[in-house]
Design an enzyme around this catalytic site. Structure first.
Site, short mmCIF file in Angstrom:
data_model
loop_
_atom_site.label_atom_id
_atom_site.label_comp_id
_atom_site.label_asym_id
_atom_site.label_seq_id
_atom_site.Cartn_x
_atom_site.Cartn_y
_atom_site.Cartn_z
N GLU A 72 0.81 -1.22 0.00
CA GLU A 72 0.00 0.00 0.00
C GLU A 72 0.85 1.27 0.00
O GLU A 72 1.97 1.28 0.51
CB GLU A 72 -0.85 0.05 1.28
CG GLU A 72 -1.86 -1.05 1.36
CD GLU A 72 -2.65 -0.98 2.66
OE1 GLU A 72 -3.36 -1.93 2.93
OE2 GLU A 72 -2.56 0.03 3.38
N CYS A 98 3.00 8.48 1.49
CA CYS A 98 3.41 7.51 2.49
C CYS A 98 3.71 6.21 1.75
O CYS A 98 2.83 5.65 1.10
CB CYS A 98 2.26 7.33 3.49
SG CYS A 98 2.50 5.99 4.65
N CYS A 105 5.93 -7.57 7.48
CA CYS A 105 6.91 -7.00 8.42
C CYS A 105 7.28 -8.05 9.45
O CYS A 105 6.46 -8.86 9.85
CB CYS A 105 6.28 -5.78 9.12
SG CYS A 105 7.43 -4.92 10.21
N CYS A 109 4.25 -6.04 15.65
CA CYS A 109 3.59 -5.22 16.66
C CYS A 109 2.15 -5.72 16.88
O CYS A 109 1.45 -6.05 15.92
CB CYS A 109 3.57 -3.76 16.24
SG CYS A 109 5.23 -3.11 16.03
N CYS A 112 -0.79 -3.87 14.98
CA CYS A 112 -0.62 -3.55 13.55
C CYS A 112 -1.09 -4.68 12.66
O CYS A 112 -0.69 -5.82 12.82
CB CYS A 112 0.85 -3.22 13.28
SG CYS A 112 1.19 -2.94 11.53
N CYS A 329 -1.79 1.78 7.51
CA CYS A 329 -1.28 0.95 6.44
C CYS A 329 -1.43 -0.52 6.78
O CYS A 329 -1.35 -0.93 7.92
CB CYS A 329 0.16 1.31 6.13
SG CYS A 329 0.21 2.50 4.80
N1 SAH Z 1 7.43 0.08 10.66
C1 SAH Z 1 7.58 1.46 10.81
C2 SAH Z 1 6.88 2.28 9.75
C3 SAH Z 1 5.57 1.74 9.28
S1 SAH Z 1 4.29 1.58 10.48
C4 SAH Z 1 7.11 1.89 12.17
O1 SAH Z 1 6.54 1.10 12.91
O2 SAH Z 1 7.38 3.04 12.52
C5 SAH Z 1 3.56 3.13 10.23
C6 SAH Z 1 2.76 3.68 11.36
O3 SAH Z 1 1.48 3.07 11.37
C7 SAH Z 1 3.37 3.45 12.73
O4 SAH Z 1 3.59 4.66 13.39
C8 SAH Z 1 2.32 2.62 13.41
O5 SAH Z 1 2.26 2.93 14.74
C9 SAH Z 1 1.05 2.98 12.69
N2 SAH Z 1 -0.01 1.99 12.88
C10 SAH Z 1 0.06 0.66 12.82
N3 SAH Z 1 -1.12 0.09 13.11
C11 SAH Z 1 -1.97 1.11 13.37
C12 SAH Z 1 -3.36 1.19 13.71
N4 SAH Z 1 -4.11 0.09 13.86
N5 SAH Z 1 -3.89 2.41 13.91
C13 SAH Z 1 -3.17 3.53 13.75
N6 SAH Z 1 -1.87 3.53 13.41
C14 SAH Z 1 -1.27 2.33 13.21
FE1 SF4 Z 2 6.03 -3.45 11.34
FE2 SF4 Z 2 3.55 -2.58 11.75
FE3 SF4 Z 2 5.27 -2.65 13.76
FE4 SF4 Z 2 5.62 -0.83 11.81
S1 SF4 Z 2 3.91 -0.95 13.23
S2 SF4 Z 2 7.18 -2.16 12.74
S3 SF4 Z 2 4.88 -2.04 10.04
S4 SF4 Z 2 4.51 -4.45 12.62
#
Ligand code: SAH
Ligand code: SF4
Length: 342
Positions: A72, A98, A105, A109, A112, A329
């Site tokens: 995306e 973005c 990944c 997390c 995520c 994303c």
């Molecule tokens: N992996 C890197 C960059 C991509 S993630 C990182 O973690 O920084 C991009 C952003 O999306 C991160 O700041 C993450 O906290 C956010 N994100 C992930 N899941 C989310 C959700 N369910 N709601 C809002 N933001 C989210």
């Molecule tokens: Fe990976 Fe999602 Fe964590 Fe960013 S927020 S490091 S994309 S698992």
């Protein structure tokens, strides 16, 4: 014979400024060379599979890669174009793209959606840059228009450091897109050793840290990798990072209802960031089916922000841009995989 360096410049210009789709359109390149290029290289590594327009003007793209995987990217319009009463343009629209750096990944997390499908592969530099090229093309954004890049799409950019660095340099090249590293922001979940490495590369990019929690216990729960790279190690790496004198390190703080939205956390955050030229970006957790987390109350969010501001910390709330198009994303791809949007 025209020196190869000159040809490279011409080809760069065709790709990044004229946005051509195939080598045969490169009129000032000899036919023989065009054919050779055609055989050896791919000009468009990405195809638009899906596109969703949000009510706030942002557009989310799902791109298909040549091996069938999808990633995306989002075009965010930070400001609309403004016209005076005679219809003359006063301000151009402000664009930020973005981009994703990986399919899936490894970091995993808990909040995520991208993490759910695990890690598939790194994107090539071409696939990273291609997202911006396709979006510029699709929206007729002129080649000389300013665009900012945030590496906040799918994947952990620092887990793909070589291709990331290549992409940063290609974006910055003045014969191409000319997007200065100052206008490119790398967001990381906090791989301290790689933050150091990125700093040592002296690329001049901006740094964003996905902090999300102020003590290690909670952060480990949200970001398992915190066991290996704890908060102290991240802060140490940030302190060593070369920051442009006019810029700040951005700390992203994903606010989750009843998890990290209390004022005690805000207090700890202030202590943690003491002495760092920083800016905090509070992000509403964006829920999706099956998650145990919830979106915080707007009043709590405001209180959290006000507390930080009252202590002199710069702090903005990121309105979930395009909440109606599942802005975080990973969410569009997941829907596509599950057939929700078909
Ligand atoms: N992996 C890197 C960059 C991509 S993630 C990182 O973690 O920084 C991009 C952003 O999306 C991160 O700041 C993450 O906290 C956010 N994100 C992930 N899941 C989310 C959700 N369910 N709601 C809002 N933001 C989210
Ligand atoms: Fe990976 Fe999602 Fe964590 Fe960013 S927020 S490091 S994309 S698992």
């Amino acid at each position: 014979m025209i020196p190869p360096k000159f040809r490279a410049k011409q080809i760069f210009n065709w790709i990044y400024q004229q946005h051509v789709d195939n080598f045969s359109q490169m009129e000032n390149i000899p036919k023989k060379l065009r054919n050779e290029l055609e055989e050896r290289f791919v000009l468009s590594p990405l195809k638009i599979v899906q596109k969703q327009q949000s009510s706030d003007g942002s557009i989310k793209y799902l791109f298909g890669l040549r091996d069938g995987h999808t990633v995306e990217a989002v075009l965010l319009k930070m400001k609309d174009a403004q016209y005076d009463e005679k219809g003359e343009l006063i301000h151009h629209a402000k664009y930020t793209v973005c981009v994703s750096t990986q399919v899936g990944c490894k970091v995993g997390c808990a909040f995520c959606l991208t993490a759910k499908g695990g890690f598939i592969r790194n994107l090539t530099a071409g696939e990273i840059v291609g997202q911006v090229l396709e979006i510029k093309k699709d929206n007729d954004i002129a080649s000389n228009r300013r665009v900012n890049i945030v590496y906040m799409g799918m994947g952990e950019p620092l887990d793909n450091l070589d291709n990331l660095a290549k992409a940063i340099r290609i974006f910055a090249n003045e014969n191409g897109l000319s997007i200065s590293p100052k206008r490119q922001t790398v967001s990381t979940s906090g791989i301290s050793t790689k933050i150091k490495k990125l700093g040592e590369m002296e690329l001049g990019v901006q740094l964003a840290i996905s902090l999300h929690a102020v003590d290690d216990e909670l952060r480990e729960e949200l970001i398992p990798m915190n066991k290996a790279y704890n908060i102290a190690s991240i802060i140490e790496a940030v302190r060593a990072f070369p920051v442009n004198t006019r810029k700040r390190v951005m700390f992203e703080y994903l606010v989750i209802k009843d998890v990290n939205d209390d004022i005690a956390s805000a207090k700890k955050l202030i202590k943690l960031l003491e002495g760092i030229k920083s800016k905090v970006n509070l992000i509403y957790f964006n829920p999706y089916p099956g998650t145990r987390f919830e979106r915080p109350e707007p009043e709590k969010m405001k209180k959290f922000q006000e507390y930080l501001l009252s202590k002199g910390l710069l702090c903005t709330i990121r309105e979930s841009k395009g909440l109606d198009i599942s802005a975080a994303c990973g969410q569009l791809r997941e829907q596509e995989l599950e057939g929700v949007t078909k």
